[in-house]
Design a protein around this motif. Structure first.
Motif, PDB file in Angstrom:
ATOM      1  N   ALA A 282       0.851  -1.200   0.000  1.00  0.00           N
ATOM      2  CA  ALA A 282       0.000   0.000   0.000  1.00  0.00           C
ATOM      3  C   ALA A 282       0.882   1.245   0.000  1.00  0.00           C
ATOM      4  O   ALA A 282       0.573   2.230  -0.671  1.00  0.00           O
ATOM      5  N   GLN A 283       2.002   1.188   0.730  1.00  0.00           N
ATOM      6  CA  GLN A 283       2.877   2.365   0.788  1.00  0.00           C
ATOM      7  C   GLN A 283       3.540   2.625  -0.562  1.00  0.00           C
ATOM      8  O   GLN A 283       3.854   3.745  -0.898  1.00  0.00           O
ATOM      9  N   ARG A 284       3.736   1.573  -1.343  1.00  0.00           N
ATOM     10  CA  ARG A 284       4.356   1.748  -2.661  1.00  0.00           C
ATOM     11  C   ARG A 284       3.352   2.293  -3.676  1.00  0.00           C
ATOM     12  O   ARG A 284       3.712   3.048  -4.548  1.00  0.00           O
ATOM     13  N   TYR A 285       2.081   1.901  -3.533  1.00  0.00           N
ATOM     14  CA  TYR A 285       1.120   2.214  -4.588  1.00  0.00           C
ATOM     15  C   TYR A 285       0.097   3.283  -4.233  1.00  0.00           C
ATOM     16  O   TYR A 285       0.180   4.391  -4.693  1.00  0.00           O
ATOM     17  N   ASP A 286      -0.854   2.944  -3.364  1.00  0.00           N
ATOM     18  CA  ASP A 286      -1.988   3.872  -3.248  1.00  0.00           C
ATOM     19  C   ASP A 286      -2.164   4.488  -1.861  1.00  0.00           C
ATOM     20  O   ASP A 286      -3.046   5.285  -1.659  1.00  0.00           O
TER      21      ASP A 286
END
Ligand code: GTP
Length: 296
Positions: A159-163
């Motif tokens: 989640a921290q990498r993407y959205d």
């Protein structure tokens, strides 16, 4: 020994082995095939064809790569493949009815390569079953605490990498020990089982539910912002409040309290989210239980 005798010995060897054996060119052309005990392939039907006519591109590519390597290095090369009937229509027609796993051994023989397909499906199934049992709570069938940790870490990192959006909730049965004491341990067990069954019925496929403690469950919800996480928590609370579990001494009703936490900035992680959800759960219990609390 005459050529005829060598040929006869070679054919007898092929017939005697339970494994499927193919002799191929490194290009993937099947020169000879012995199906062994396979039951999933007809050797007559595949001889003279190319691997890519039988297997999907990724699998035939893997076999050819292993055959080329065996040929170049002049040594035994091993690789694993998995065959699913829905992906290999040619083999489905020839008798492949269930998913099978094979260990392939590629051994060079002059300009040709001998490929032995050893069926390791039983071993793989057992490994899967053992892994799955080790990750499940035997009473409710939900994932256990041990299974939760790596999933949480990976999902929060993703989640921290993407959205930047994900939430989790901690669900705790209110006064659960009273259910055990007033009815029976068996009744308590049924409450936990019903709770899991109904959450499985309402949750998204991508949500991950695990039994976290005696009467405590954690549900991780990817791509779920705080508002949606709170709404999901309220749905769980309402479903449990309305549930009636038939029991000899009369229908049993129970409630749950829920603490919700959502991903909060680049420094946040799954441990901190769990800690905040537990703090919110504590507030819900302190405020009279049968409540959902979340920060923000
Ligand atoms: N039936 C049943 N009971 C269990 C199981 N595992 C643990 N318990 C019992 O669950 C109870 C949990 O009690 P507590 O953690 O005090 O929770 P509680 O009574 O709900 O208290 P609050 O959370 O403050 O509302 C204990 O009495 C445990 O012995 C189980 O698998 N089945």
């Amino acid at each position: 020994m005459s050529d005829k005798q060598v040929q006869a010995r070679y054919e007898a060897l092929l017939k005697a082995t339970a494994d499927t054996v193919m002799v191929i060119e490194p290009s993937g052309l099947i020169l000879a095939c012995s199906e062994g005990d396979a039951g999933w392939l007809n050797s007559e039907a595949v001889m003279g064809r190319k691997l890519e006519d039988i297997f999907p591109a990724d699998i035939s590519g893997d076999i050819v790569a292993a055959a080329v390597k065996a040929s170049e290095k002049q040594k035994l090369v091993k690789t694993d493949i998995q065959l699913r009937p829905e992906h290999v229509p040619v083999l489905r027609e020839q008798g492949l009815t269930e998913t099978k796993w094979f260990e392939l051994r590629c051994q060079t023989a002059g300009s040709e390569v001998v490929v032995v397909y050893q069926d390791i499906s039983a071993k793989r199934r057992l490994e899967r079953q053992v892994t799955s049992q080790a990750q499940r709570d035997p009473l409710t069938g939900a994932y256990n605490r041990r299974a939760l940790r790596p999933v949480l870490e990976q999902a929060v990192a993703q989640a921290q990498r993407y959205d930047w959006v994900c939430s989790l909730m901690v669900i705790d049965v209110d006064s659960f020990s009273d259910l055990n004491d007033n009815y029976s341990w068996d009744c308590g067990d049924q409450v936990l089982q019903q709770l899991v069954t109904s959450i499985h019925g309402m949750k998204r496929t991508s949500d991950f539910l695990a039994r976290y403690g005696d009467d405590q469950f954690v549900m991780f919800m990817p791509e779920t912002n705080h508002e949606q996480g709170m709404a999901a928590g309220n749905r769980v609370r309402k479903i449990m409040e309305e549930m009636e579990i038939p029991y000899a001494a009369g229908d049993v009703r129970f409630t749950v309290s829920v603490g919700v936490a959502s991903l909060n900035g680049p420094e946040d992680d799954s441990d901190q989210m769990l800690r905040r959800a537990n703090e919110n759960l504590f507030i819900a219990k302190q405020s009279g239980a049968n409540r959902v609390e979340g920060e923000g």
